[in-house]
Motif scaffolding. Structure first.
Motif, short mmCIF file in Angstrom:
data_model
loop_
_atom_site.label_atom_id
_atom_site.label_comp_id
_atom_site.label_asym_id
_atom_site.label_seq_id
_atom_site.Cartn_x
_atom_site.Cartn_y
_atom_site.Cartn_z
N SER A 280 -28.16 108.16 -27.71
CA SER A 280 -27.67 108.72 -26.76
C SER A 280 -27.63 108.01 -25.57
CB SER A 280 -28.46 110.25 -26.53
OG SER A 280 -27.70 110.97 -25.67
N PRO A 281 -26.40 107.59 -24.96
CA PRO A 281 -26.32 106.82 -23.75
C PRO A 281 -26.68 107.43 -22.41
CG PRO A 281 -24.50 106.74 -25.38
CD PRO A 281 -25.04 107.88 -25.84
N ALA A 282 -27.31 106.95 -21.65
CA ALA A 282 -27.81 107.32 -20.41
C ALA A 282 -27.53 106.28 -19.43
CB ALA A 282 -29.16 107.76 -20.45
N ALA A 283 -26.91 106.53 -18.27
CA ALA A 283 -26.75 105.51 -17.19
C ALA A 283 -28.05 104.81 -16.79
CB ALA A 283 -26.23 106.40 -15.91
N GLU A 284 -27.64 103.41 -16.52
CA GLU A 284 -28.72 102.44 -16.09
C GLU A 284 -29.80 102.03 -17.05
OE1 GLU A 284 -28.54 101.08 -13.23
OE2 GLU A 284 -26.71 102.28 -12.84
N GLU A 285 -29.58 102.62 -18.41
CA GLU A 285 -30.17 101.95 -19.54
C GLU A 285 -29.61 100.49 -19.75
OE1 GLU A 285 -32.73 105.76 -21.50
OE2 GLU A 285 -30.78 105.08 -22.56
N THR A 286 -30.32 99.69 -20.68
CA THR A 286 -29.85 98.47 -21.14
C THR A 286 -29.65 98.60 -22.51
OG1 THR A 286 -32.06 97.32 -20.85
CG2 THR A 286 -30.34 97.18 -19.25
N VAL A 287 -28.62 98.03 -23.18
CA VAL A 287 -28.21 97.85 -24.69
C VAL A 287 -27.97 96.66 -25.19
CG1 VAL A 287 -27.88 100.73 -24.73
CG2 VAL A 287 -26.03 98.96 -24.19
N LEU A 288 -28.00 96.58 -26.55
CA LEU A 288 -27.47 95.41 -27.20
C LEU A 288 -26.25 96.29 -27.81
CD1 LEU A 288 -30.43 93.58 -28.79
CD2 LEU A 288 -29.41 93.30 -26.51
N GLY A 289 -24.96 95.58 -27.47
CA GLY A 289 -23.69 95.99 -28.25
C GLY A 289 -22.87 95.04 -28.89
N VAL A 290 -22.25 95.20 -29.95
CA VAL A 290 -21.46 94.37 -30.83
C VAL A 290 -19.98 94.51 -30.38
CG1 VAL A 290 -20.87 93.41 -32.97
CG2 VAL A 290 -23.23 94.34 -32.49
N VAL A 291 -19.36 93.64 -30.04
CA VAL A 291 -17.90 93.45 -29.80
C VAL A 291 -16.91 94.00 -30.88
CG1 VAL A 291 -15.74 92.34 -28.71
CG2 VAL A 291 -18.05 92.30 -27.73
N VAL A 292 -16.36 95.11 -31.02
CA VAL A 292 -15.45 95.53 -32.12
C VAL A 292 -14.02 95.15 -32.06
CG1 VAL A 292 -17.27 96.92 -33.35
CG2 VAL A 292 -15.64 97.95 -31.59
N GLU A 293 -13.53 95.32 -30.69
CA GLU A 293 -12.01 94.98 -30.25
C GLU A 293 -11.96 94.24 -29.04
OE1 GLU A 293 -10.07 98.73 -30.06
OE2 GLU A 293 -10.62 99.40 -32.03
N THR A 294 -11.08 93.51 -28.65
CA THR A 294 -10.77 92.90 -27.63
C THR A 294 -9.45 93.20 -27.13
OG1 THR A 294 -9.82 90.84 -28.73
CG2 THR A 294 -12.28 90.71 -28.38
N HIS A 295 -9.50 93.18 -25.73
CA HIS A 295 -8.11 93.72 -25.05
C HIS A 295 -8.07 93.04 -23.82
CE1 HIS A 295 -7.87 97.15 -27.80
NE2 HIS A 295 -9.13 97.38 -27.67
#
Length: 227
Positions: free
Chosen positions: A76-91
């Motif tokens: 559940s996303p919360a402001a100021e937390e750090t995450v690891l994400g995977v790029v799924v689309e580029t614009h």
């Protein structure tokens, strides 16, 4: 979201490391210019109190941070937390990033240290990024940034090489906050050279010299430290 009746615990004040139930008041809270609340998973502020939205163990940290250790599979996303994400689309103006949350996140192409319209990071589908959540509102996609509040990378940005794997959000938070986990990783670092980045969304990146060393580290994280 779902609302819960507020429940007062009788006979004792709830303290850090206590278990709380949905709707239970974890603490009285009156944010001011001198007291800023930063609530993580499982907590929300309403009517002058911090209330649990799910069952878990209460944790606090100096500076106003508070969260519940909850055994959930979805972050559940919360402001100021750090995450690891995977790029799924580029614009042209932003990347769409999977952060293992109910909705995908947006990462502006200029949200990197030193990025300009003529000097942008060249991420592709599948790129792994360590990012900070700057906006988290259930009504829209979370917004990410790869710089801190003063515009520096500070360890955020694209991660290359290494190996990424999944764990529970409970374990990822434990790795970042529990003294025993930090001590175990420091001890391991005396015999194995490695880098590690932990996202609060249940993703871990390890970059070691050999594949065998990576397996040793992963087994430690998912084995003894997960207990």
């Amino acid at each position: 979201g779902q609302s819960y009746p507020r429940v007062a615990r009788m006979g004792a004040q709830i303290r850090a490391d206590d278990s709380v139930l949905p709707g239970e008041c974890a603490a009285a809270a009156s944010p001011s210019a001198h007291h800023v609340l930063r609530l993580g998973d499982g907590l929300r502020h309403e009517a002058g109190a911090v209330t649990a939205t799910c069952a878990g163990t209460l944790h606090t940290r100096a500076g106003g941070d508070a969260w519940l250790d909850v055994h959930v599979k979805r972050y559940s996303p919360a402001a100021e937390e750090t995450v690891l994400g995977v790029v799924v689309e580029t614009h042209a103006e932003a990347y769409t990033v999977d952060i293992a949350a109910p909705t995908r996140a947006t990462l502006p192409v200029l949200a990197f240290e030193g990025a300009t319209k003529h000097n942008r990071p060249k991420l592709v589908v599948g790129s792994l990024v360590h990012a900070r959540i700057v906006e988290a509102n259930g009504a829209k996609e979370p917004v990410l940034s790869c710089v801190d509040k003063v515009g520096h990378a500070g360890g955020l940005g694209a991660l290359t090489g290494g190996c990424a794997f999944l764990c529970s959000t409970h374990l990822s938070r434990r790795l970042l906050t529990h003294p025993a986990a930090s001590a175990a990783l420091e001890k391991l670092g005396e015999s194995i050279a490695f880098e590690i980045v932990v996202g609060l969304n249940g993703r871990v990146w390890v970059n070691a010299t050999t594949a065998a060393d990576t397996v040793v580290i992963q087994n430690l994280l998912l084995g003894r430290l997960a207990e």
